[in-house]
Design a protein around this motif. Structure first.
Motif, PDB file in Angstrom:
ATOM      1  N   GLU A 119      -6.222  11.859  -5.221  1.00  0.00           N
ATOM      2  CA  GLU A 119      -5.218  11.456  -4.238  1.00  0.00           C
ATOM      3  C   GLU A 119      -5.807  10.353  -3.376  1.00  0.00           C
ATOM      4  OE1 GLU A 119      -3.386  13.526  -0.401  1.00  0.00           O
ATOM      5  OE2 GLU A 119      -2.518  14.298  -2.266  1.00  0.00           O
ATOM      6  N   SER A 120      -5.052   9.267  -3.219  1.00  0.00           N
ATOM      7  CA  SER A 120      -5.605   8.096  -2.533  1.00  0.00           C
ATOM      8  C   SER A 120      -4.480   7.185  -2.068  1.00  0.00           C
ATOM      9  CB  SER A 120      -6.526   7.333  -3.494  1.00  0.00           C
ATOM     10  OG  SER A 120      -6.978   6.109  -2.924  1.00  0.00           O
ATOM     11  N   LEU A 121      -4.834   6.240  -1.205  1.00  0.00           N
ATOM     12  CA  LEU A 121      -3.993   5.071  -0.985  1.00  0.00           C
ATOM     13  C   LEU A 121      -4.225   4.115  -2.144  1.00  0.00           C
ATOM     14  CD1 LEU A 121      -4.580   4.384   2.825  1.00  0.00           C
ATOM     15  CD2 LEU A 121      -2.610   5.514   1.778  1.00  0.00           C
ATOM     16  N   TYR A 122      -3.164   3.479  -2.593  1.00  0.00           N
ATOM     17  CA  TYR A 122      -3.246   2.494  -3.677  1.00  0.00           C
ATOM     18  C   TYR A 122      -2.612   1.189  -3.212  1.00  0.00           C
ATOM     19  CZ  TYR A 122      -4.275   6.303  -6.985  1.00  0.00           C
ATOM     20  OH  TYR A 122      -4.840   7.369  -7.636  1.00  0.00           O
ATOM     21  N   TYR A 166     -13.101   3.896  -8.996  1.00  0.00           N
ATOM     22  CA  TYR A 166     -11.744   3.796  -8.460  1.00  0.00           C
ATOM     23  C   TYR A 166     -10.735   4.018  -9.584  1.00  0.00           C
ATOM     24  CZ  TYR A 166     -13.884   1.842  -4.275  1.00  0.00           C
ATOM     25  OH  TYR A 166     -14.649   1.669  -3.146  1.00  0.00           O
ATOM     26  N   SER A 167      -9.710   4.800  -9.303  1.00  0.00           N
ATOM     27  CA  SER A 167      -8.657   5.013 -10.291  1.00  0.00           C
ATOM     28  C   SER A 167      -7.586   3.937 -10.129  1.00  0.00           C
ATOM     29  CB  SER A 167      -8.043   6.409 -10.126  1.00  0.00           C
ATOM     30  OG  SER A 167      -7.383   6.520  -8.884  1.00  0.00           O
ATOM     31  N   PHE A 168      -6.778   3.778 -11.160  1.00  0.00           N
ATOM     32  CA  PHE A 168      -5.701   2.781 -11.077  1.00  0.00           C
ATOM     33  C   PHE A 168      -4.536   3.174 -11.976  1.00  0.00           C
ATOM     34  CE2 PHE A 168      -8.119   1.341 -14.738  1.00  0.00           C
ATOM     35  CZ  PHE A 168      -7.169   0.815 -15.607  1.00  0.00           C
ATOM     36  N   ALA A 169      -3.367   2.655 -11.639  1.00  0.00           N
ATOM     37  CA  ALA A 169      -2.197   2.708 -12.503  1.00  0.00           C
ATOM     38  C   ALA A 169      -2.003   1.300 -13.046  1.00  0.00           C
ATOM     39  CB  ALA A 169      -0.963   3.168 -11.734  1.00  0.00           C
ATOM     40  N   SER A 170      -1.902   1.172 -14.348  1.00  0.00           N
ATOM     41  CA  SER A 170      -1.834  -0.144 -14.968  1.00  0.00           C
ATOM     42  C   SER A 170      -0.535  -0.857 -14.611  1.00  0.00           C
ATOM     43  CB  SER A 170      -1.946  -0.018 -16.487  1.00  0.00           C
ATOM     44  OG  SER A 170      -0.763   0.580 -17.010  1.00  0.00           O
ATOM     45  N   LEU A 201      -7.608   2.611  -3.116  1.00  0.00           N
ATOM     46  CA  LEU A 201      -8.425   2.073  -2.025  1.00  0.00           C
ATOM     47  C   LEU A 201      -9.523   3.042  -1.614  1.00  0.00           C
ATOM     48  CD1 LEU A 201      -5.639   0.486   0.221  1.00  0.00           C
ATOM     49  CD2 LEU A 201      -7.226  -0.689  -1.309  1.00  0.00           C
ATOM     50  N   GLU A 202      -9.445   4.270  -2.110  1.00  0.00           N
ATOM     51  CA  GLU A 202     -10.441   5.292  -1.812  1.00  0.00           C
ATOM     52  C   GLU A 202     -11.123   5.700  -3.120  1.00  0.00           C
ATOM     53  OE1 GLU A 202      -8.576   8.210   1.169  1.00  0.00           O
ATOM     54  OE2 GLU A 202      -6.884   7.051   0.398  1.00  0.00           O
ATOM     55  N   PRO A 203     -12.442   5.860  -3.138  1.00  0.00           N
ATOM     56  CA  PRO A 203     -13.162   6.134  -4.386  1.00  0.00           C
ATOM     57  C   PRO A 203     -12.872   7.519  -4.945  1.00  0.00           C
ATOM     58  CG  PRO A 203     -14.658   6.218  -2.516  1.00  0.00           C
ATOM     59  CD  PRO A 203     -13.357   5.707  -1.993  1.00  0.00           C
ATOM     60  N   TYR A 204     -12.943   7.609  -6.270  1.00  0.00           N
ATOM     61  CA  TYR A 204     -12.762   8.882  -6.968  1.00  0.00           C
ATOM     62  C   TYR A 204     -14.053   9.687  -6.890  1.00  0.00           C
ATOM     63  CZ  TYR A 204     -12.286  12.047 -10.985  1.00  0.00           C
ATOM     64  OH  TYR A 204     -12.257  13.149 -11.800  1.00  0.00           O
ATOM     65  N   ARG A 205     -13.929  10.969  -6.529  1.00  0.00           N
ATOM     66  CA  ARG A 205     -15.099  11.830  -6.333  1.00  0.00           C
ATOM     67  C   ARG A 205     -15.174  12.957  -7.357  1.00  0.00           C
ATOM     68  NH1 ARG A 205     -17.974   8.260  -3.635  1.00  0.00           N
ATOM     69  NH2 ARG A 205     -17.436   7.996  -1.444  1.00  0.00           N
ATOM     70  N   SER A 206     -14.691  12.709  -8.561  1.00  0.00           N
ATOM     71  CA  SER A 206     -14.812  13.663  -9.679  1.00  0.00           C
ATOM     72  C   SER A 206     -14.138  14.998  -9.401  1.00  0.00           C
ATOM     73  CB  SER A 206     -16.288  13.890 -10.035  1.00  0.00           C
ATOM     74  OG  SER A 206     -16.901  12.684 -10.426  1.00  0.00           O
ATOM     75  N   ASP A 207     -12.967  14.969  -8.771  1.00  0.00           N
ATOM     76  CA  ASP A 207     -12.195  16.192  -8.582  1.00  0.00           C
ATOM     77  C   ASP A 207     -11.436  16.537  -9.862  1.00  0.00           C
ATOM     78  OD1 ASP A 207     -12.827  16.657  -5.854  1.00  0.00           O
ATOM     79  OD2 ASP A 207     -11.466  15.049  -5.278  1.00  0.00           O
ATOM     80  N   PHE A 208     -11.370  17.853 -10.160  1.00  0.00           N
ATOM     81  CA  PHE A 208     -10.701  18.321 -11.370  1.00  0.00           C
ATOM     82  C   PHE A 208      -9.690  19.406 -11.022  1.00  0.00           C
ATOM     83  CE2 PHE A 208     -14.512  16.464 -13.139  1.00  0.00           C
ATOM     84  CZ  PHE A 208     -14.114  15.968 -14.371  1.00  0.00           C
ATOM     85  N   ILE A 210       0.859  -1.188   0.000  1.00  0.00           N
ATOM     86  CA  ILE A 210       0.000   0.000   0.000  1.00  0.00           C
ATOM     87  C   ILE A 210       0.892   1.234   0.000  1.00  0.00           C
ATOM     88  CG2 ILE A 210      -1.721   1.359   1.252  1.00  0.00           C
ATOM     89  CD1 ILE A 210      -2.782  -1.189   2.488  1.00  0.00           C
ATOM     90  N   PHE A 211       0.602   2.183  -0.881  1.00  0.00           N
ATOM     91  CA  PHE A 211       1.316   3.450  -0.900  1.00  0.00           C
ATOM     92  C   PHE A 211       0.307   4.576  -1.121  1.00  0.00           C
ATOM     93  CE2 PHE A 211       1.258   1.941  -5.291  1.00  0.00           C
ATOM     94  CZ  PHE A 211       0.834   3.059  -5.998  1.00  0.00           C
ATOM     95  N   LYS A 212       0.746   5.802  -0.914  1.00  0.00           N
ATOM     96  CA  LYS A 212      -0.115   6.960  -1.116  1.00  0.00           C
ATOM     97  C   LYS A 212       0.414   7.791  -2.273  1.00  0.00           C
ATOM     98  CE  LYS A 212      -1.926  11.101   1.198  1.00  0.00           C
ATOM     99  NZ  LYS A 212      -1.876  11.942   2.430  1.00  0.00           N
ATOM    100  N   ALA A 213      -0.462   8.157  -3.204  1.00  0.00           N
ATOM    101  CA  ALA A 213      -0.032   8.936  -4.355  1.00  0.00           C
ATOM    102  C   ALA A 213      -1.224   9.652  -4.973  1.00  0.00           C
ATOM    103  CB  ALA A 213       0.655   8.043  -5.388  1.00  0.00           C
ATOM    104  N   SER A 214      -0.947  10.416  -6.007  1.00  0.00           N
ATOM    105  CA  SER A 214      -1.983  11.222  -6.648  1.00  0.00           C
ATOM    106  C   SER A 214      -1.945  11.040  -8.150  1.00  0.00           C
ATOM    107  CB  SER A 214      -1.782  12.698  -6.297  1.00  0.00           C
ATOM    108  OG  SER A 214      -2.716  13.513  -6.968  1.00  0.00           O
ATOM    109  N   SER A 215      -3.095  10.718  -8.747  1.00  0.00           N
ATOM    110  CA  SER A 215      -3.303  10.766 -10.201  1.00  0.00           C
ATOM    111  C   SER A 215      -2.155  10.111 -10.963  1.00  0.00           C
ATOM    112  CB  SER A 215      -3.471  12.220 -10.652  1.00  0.00           C
ATOM    113  OG  SER A 215      -4.489  12.853  -9.923  1.00  0.00           O
ATOM    114  N   LEU A 216      -2.119   8.783 -10.973  1.00  0.00           N
ATOM    115  CA  LEU A 216      -0.948   8.057 -11.446  1.00  0.00           C
ATOM    116  C   LEU A 216      -0.966   7.681 -12.914  1.00  0.00           C
ATOM    117  CD1 LEU A 216      -0.387   5.631  -8.431  1.00  0.00           C
ATOM    118  CD2 LEU A 216       0.952   7.651  -9.042  1.00  0.00           C
TER     119      LEU A 216
END
Length: 296
Positions: free
Chosen positions: A148-151, A39-43, A116-123, A10-16
């Motif tokens: 920004e979330s834990l992944y 949920y967002s993801f980095a492939s 691990l945290e849902p995306y809330r349509s922030d721009f 688990i790590f914390k990051a933003s918009s990967l």
């Protein structure tokens, strides 16, 4: 006996990781769950890219192993795993006209890094006003989705397949070095994206060495509470109750933890033998060395 290692991080990051986007809107890679949450993801391809980038930066991994042959960008025909740690760990496919293809399946298996945290349509609204005003032009506008979330992601590696490809077999010392380099990279993993450098280093890590190459903790990591960041330990505890080929997963597993991240830190430490992130990695490196020394 063959062994494998698997770790879930688990790590914390933003918009990967961004996808194609629409007009001047850059859209994050994301998916919808049955409950409607996004949920967002980095492939896994993005993670591999940065692992190889850092492998070259930290350990001088050879990246000059690609050309455009058979009208396809691929690994050079005369390059082997002797020349390339990347080809050894992540596999390859070399196509040949009317001859099929030479293939090597990946020794290292990566999952997507899923929020691990849902995306809330922030721009984020941005423009290039700083440049445009220099020449008295109107600024160009753009919009980025931001999250920004834990992944979490999982890495699994079959130690018995490292450094072996057909008639080629590297020394056990070289096999160990390649695995240890990969482990060190995950400890300091980062991602360079859109002028940012995101820190993908572990805040929590669980895993160890096991008799089979199985991602035991993949899909078992989630948050019970987004606001206070309570890690759901029940799923992990149920995995640790299992065995693999007569070996207790609980006995083989360690947890590495950065303090102050999760509200239920005490509960997490009771899952298994819990140490610092550094101690977790030192133990894993030691186990890799011992495995390859036994094979000598």
């Amino acid at each position: 006996m063959n062994k494998a290692l698997t770790v879930s991080i688990i790590f914390k990051a933003s918009s990967l990781n961004y996808g194609e986007g629409t007009a001047n809107v850059s859209e994050l890679k994301k998916f919808h769950r049955g409950n409607g949450e996004v949920y967002s993801f980095a492939s896994r391809q993005a993670l591999r890219y940065d692992i190889v980038r850092l492998g070259n930066q930290f350990f001088d991994w050879n990246l000059d192993v690609v050309d455009k042959s058979q009208k396809v960008v691929q690994f050079k025909e005369d390059c082997t795993i002797v020349d390339s740690v990347e080809m050894d760990l992540f596999g390859y496919m070399k196509t040949k006209v009317k001859q099929g293809a030479d293939k090597r399946s990946a020794v290292v298996r990566l999952s997507h890094a899923v929020s691990l945290e849902p995306y809330r349509s922030d721009f984020e609204f941005l423009n290039n006003m700083g440049l445009a005003t220099r020449i008295k032009e109107n600024a160009d506008l753009a919009t980025l989705e931001q999250h920004e979330s834990l992944y979490t992601y999982t890495l699994t590696l079959d130690l018995g397949r490292v450094g072996i490809d057909g008639e080629i077999e590297l020394s056990n010392e070289e096999k160990a070095n390649r695995v240890k380099q990969l482990i060190e990279i995950t400890k300091h993993l980062s991602r360079e994206i859109r002028g940012r450098q995101e820190n993908l280093a572990p805040l929590f890590i669980i895993g160890g060495m096991y008799p089979i190459a199985n991602p035991f903790f993949l899909g078992r990591i989630s948050l019970k509470n987004f606001d206070t960041r309570i890690l759901d330990t029940a799923q992990l505890a149920s995995v640790l109750e299992q065995s693999a080929f007569g070996k207790s997963l609980h006995a083989l597993t360690k947890v590495g933890l950065v303090g102050g991240v999760f509200a239920n830190e005490k509960e997490i430490t009771e899952l298994a033998n819990t140490v610092s992130i550094e101690a977790f990695y030192q133990n894993l490196l030691h186990e890799v060395d011992n495995y390859y020394k036994v094979l000598v």
